[in-house]
Design a protein around this motif. Structure first.
Motif, PDB file in Angstrom:
ATOM      1  N   MET A   5      -9.275  18.947 -67.117  1.00 43.88           N
ATOM      2  CA  MET A   5      -8.206  18.131 -67.682  1.00 43.88           C
ATOM      3  C   MET A   5      -8.526  16.638 -67.583  1.00 43.88           C
ATOM      4  O   MET A   5      -8.129  15.846 -68.448  1.00 43.88           O
ATOM      5  CB  MET A   5      -6.882  18.444 -66.996  1.00 43.88           C
ATOM      6  N   GLN A   6      -9.251  16.251 -66.562  1.00 45.40           N
ATOM      7  CA  GLN A   6      -9.676  14.854 -66.460  1.00 45.40           C
ATOM      8  C   GLN A   6     -10.647  14.502 -67.571  1.00 45.40           C
ATOM      9  O   GLN A   6     -10.588  13.394 -68.135  1.00 45.40           O
ATOM     10  CB  GLN A   6     -10.299  14.598 -65.075  1.00 45.40           C
ATOM     11  N   ILE A  65     -20.027  23.745 -68.388  1.00 44.46           N
ATOM     12  CA  ILE A  65     -19.554  22.818 -69.415  1.00 44.46           C
ATOM     13  C   ILE A  65     -19.335  21.434 -68.816  1.00 44.46           C
ATOM     14  O   ILE A  65     -19.717  20.416 -69.417  1.00 44.46           O
ATOM     15  CB  ILE A  65     -18.254  23.355 -70.048  1.00 44.46           C
ATOM     16  N   ILE A  66     -18.749  21.392 -67.629  1.00 45.02           N
ATOM     17  CA  ILE A  66     -18.522  20.104 -66.945  1.00 45.02           C
ATOM     18  C   ILE A  66     -19.848  19.389 -66.706  1.00 45.02           C
ATOM     19  O   ILE A  66     -19.977  18.181 -66.928  1.00 45.02           O
ATOM     20  CB  ILE A  66     -17.765  20.332 -65.620  1.00 45.02           C
ATOM     21  N   GLU A  86     -20.175  19.790 -58.398  1.00 43.66           N
ATOM     22  CA  GLU A  86     -19.620  19.456 -57.091  1.00 43.66           C
ATOM     23  C   GLU A  86     -19.468  17.942 -56.929  1.00 43.66           C
ATOM     24  O   GLU A  86     -18.456  17.462 -56.401  1.00 43.66           O
ATOM     25  CB  GLU A  86     -20.499  20.026 -55.981  1.00 43.66           C
ATOM     26  N   ASP A  87     -20.461  17.194 -57.387  1.00 45.48           N
ATOM     27  CA  ASP A  87     -20.393  15.734 -57.269  1.00 45.48           C
ATOM     28  C   ASP A  87     -19.227  15.172 -58.082  1.00 45.48           C
ATOM     29  O   ASP A  87     -18.538  14.243 -57.642  1.00 45.48           O
ATOM     30  CB  ASP A  87     -21.707  15.095 -57.740  1.00 45.48           C
ATOM     31  N   PHE A  88     -18.996  15.745 -59.268  1.00 47.71           N
ATOM     32  CA  PHE A  88     -17.904  15.270 -60.121  1.00 47.71           C
ATOM     33  C   PHE A  88     -16.553  15.520 -59.453  1.00 47.71           C
ATOM     34  O   PHE A  88     -15.672  14.653 -59.452  1.00 47.71           O
ATOM     35  CB  PHE A  88     -17.955  15.960 -61.485  1.00 47.71           C
ATOM     36  N   ASN A 118     -13.939  12.567 -58.065  1.00 48.88           N
ATOM     37  CA  ASN A 118     -12.676  12.384 -58.773  1.00 48.88           C
ATOM     38  C   ASN A 118     -11.475  13.080 -58.135  1.00 48.88           C
ATOM     39  O   ASN A 118     -10.346  12.860 -58.567  1.00 48.88           O
ATOM     40  CB  ASN A 118     -12.827  12.870 -60.216  1.00 48.88           C
ATOM     41  N   GLN A 119     -11.733  13.892 -57.122  1.00 54.46           N
ATOM     42  CA  GLN A 119     -10.612  14.546 -56.439  1.00 54.46           C
ATOM     43  C   GLN A 119     -10.712  14.400 -54.917  1.00 54.46           C
ATOM     44  O   GLN A 119      -9.825  13.809 -54.292  1.00 54.46           O
ATOM     45  CB  GLN A 119     -10.556  16.032 -56.824  1.00 54.46           C
TER      46      GLN A 119
END
Length: 514
Positions: free
Chosen positions: A86-87, A176-177, A186-188, A192-193
């Motif tokens: 969603m981000q 996909i991410i 994992e880094d993303f 971001n969370q």
């Protein structure tokens, strides 16, 4: 009366349900289910007023469960993947209706038109690699090995026409991410969370080595390092998980590091307090900015045939306004997170136990009832098993009948009491009783005490309450041992567990406990 004002606040300051404190309820539940350790966190937004550990993190060292104990959060991990998707949507980097072939090359032709939304919804029809006979969670797999283990040319159903939970869906979402962001999944998520929210006790399996844990062997079974190193004062410690077979506890080794198995689906470890903190951020606009985007994944969804699905991305939704939960069992552990998101309630309950195959739903509802009596919906927990269905009344009945028939158990009768009421010009909310049973099992009980025949065959009550919520209820069979001369506890226990399994499968679209 002194402190009388406390009774007028949000929930009872005594935090008890039916005259039992939360601690009493939990200890009784742990003893009944044979759970070594359990952690609880309560959100009464914006506060986290209660974070408590019970029992031990493992049966070998007997470390105490604490507020900072780290657990594998199982299927709750899906929530982090959903937020990441969603981000990217809010950054304009993808569309939920995009076919996955836009981002993933060299995939099966059968998969090319499956959309990102269908992966989130678990309506892709793609086989679950975790259900392949050769799958072993203790082996180390690459993404390609997991994808190669399933039949890519045979979908279980036409995409968008049905729902069946599959870890493969979320593995593909992580791919996909990574394709879109050009960075490790994992880094993303960490950026971001986890790091964005300051979650100090949340890790991916591959990062567990970062934890500084005391080696109790060095101190002959006692903690020593906290005396000389501040990092070991109230330390974060991992747990060990178990399954029970024939009264024996079998240690379930934790998943290996750098393993693609569980990626995006059940790959995060956290304390219950950190889950609660993340959950508060999820309820507002901190993680997903736009309310319409939150609604896409945190409200019932539609299949392409227009059928309403009471679930999305592992979450189940109910008629109780704003209620949603996500739960499941993984090797060694059972997890549960429920959210009462209506503005008049805003209560969330997180429970994690280090024993697999445990449904924590009923316990969580009673705990929520300790904070607000309107949240429990359980009237007689000592005598009856009461379980809310995420389906409408008729669908719930049909699903129960299907589960009973799948077990080759005969259904003897069905009584529609609301229809009977209409025939005498009276009104009654939907109330149906299904009568069923196994003559072999029932006869063996009557051979012990013939008078138990008045209790047989078995019955399910399906009813709609005054708020429109649908419930399945049955009488605990243990009570039969109290009222009759029945001594075969194992048989009664097995029958009781069978009724629970039928109930759970009928009530939830994403059942991963049985």
């Amino acid at each position: 009366m002194r402190f009388e004002y406390l009774k007028n606040g949000r929930g009872s300051s005594k935090v008890e349900f039916m005259s039992k404190s939360i601690d009493e309820m939990i200890y009784e539940f742990m003893e009944k289910e044979g759970i070594p350790g359990l952690s609880l966190a309560i959100v009464q937004a914006p506060y986290i007023p209660r974070v408590v550990g019970y029992g031990v993190t493992d049966l070998e060292s007997k470390r105490l469960v604490s507020s900072k104990t780290i657990w594998p959060i199982g299927h709750i991990s899906q929530g982090f993947t959903v937020v990441a998707i969603m981000q990217l949507l809010e950054k304009g980097m993808l569309n939920l209706e995009d076919p996955i072939s836009k981002y993933l090359k060299n995939i099966s032709k059968k998969w090319k038109d499956i959309t990102i939304f269908q992966l989130l919804q678990h309506s892709s029809g793609i086989e679950d690699y975790m259900k392949v006979n050769s799958f072993d969670l203790q082996k180390c797999y690459s993404v390609n090995q997991l994808l190669d283990s399933i039949n890519k040319d045979n979908l279980k159903f036409e995409p968008g026409t049905d729902v069946e939970i599959s870890a493969t869906n979320f593995l593909l979402l992580t791919e996909i991410i990574e394709t879109i962001t050009h960075e490790n999944y994992e880094d993303f998520v960490k950026e971001n969370q986890i790091e964005y929210l300051g979650l100090k006790n949340t890790f991916f399996t591959s990062n567990l080595k970062e934890l500084k844990q005391d080696d109790l062997v060095l101190g002959n079974g006692l903690h020593e390092l906290f005396k000389s190193d501040k990092d070991y004062i109230n330390p974060s410690e991992t747990t060990k998980g178990y399954k029970e077979e024939n009264g024996e506890y079998i240690l379930r080794p934790n998943p290996m590091e750098k393993n693609a198995a569980g990626k995006g689906f059940s790959d995060i470890w956290a304390s219950t307090e950190n889950i609660s903190f993340w959950d508060i951020a999820l309820a507002g606009s901190i993680l997903i900015k736009k309310s319409e985007n939150r609604d896409l994944v945190y409200k019932p969804s539609k299949l392409k045939n227009k059928k309403i699905v009471p679930g999305m991305a592992g979450w189940c939704f109910f008629k109780h306004k704003g209620l949603m939960d996500i739960k499941g069992s993984i090797p060694g552990y059972s997890t549960f997170l429920s959210r009462f998101t209506d503005k008049s309630e805003l209560v969330c309950v997180t429970l994690i136990a280090n024993k697999e195959g445990i449904d924590l739903t009923e316990l969580a509802r009673k705990i929520a009832g300790a904070f607000d009596k309107n949240l429990s919906k359980i009237k007689n927990p000592e005598k009856f098993y009461t379980y809310e269905s995420s389906f409408n009344f008729q669908d719930t009945i049909e699903r129960i009948e299907k589960e009973i028939k799948n077990l080759n158990i005969p259904i003897f009768a069905k009584f529609d009491h609301s229809l009977n009421a209409k025939e005498v010009d009276l009104n009654l909310r939907e109330t149906t009783v299904i009568v069923f049973g196994s003559p072999k099992s029932g006869t063996s009980l009557m051979q012990e005490d013939q008078t138990i025949a008045i209790e047989l065959p078995l019955k399910f009550l399906i009813f709609e309450d005054e708020d429109g919520s649908i419930f399945i209820e049955f009488k605990f069979l243990e009570s039969l041992m109290e009222d009759y001369y029945i001594t075969d506890y194992k048989k009664i226990k097995n029958m009781n567990n069978l009724l629970k399994r039928i109930t759970r499968k009928a009530a939830s679209i994403y059942n991963t406990i049985d």
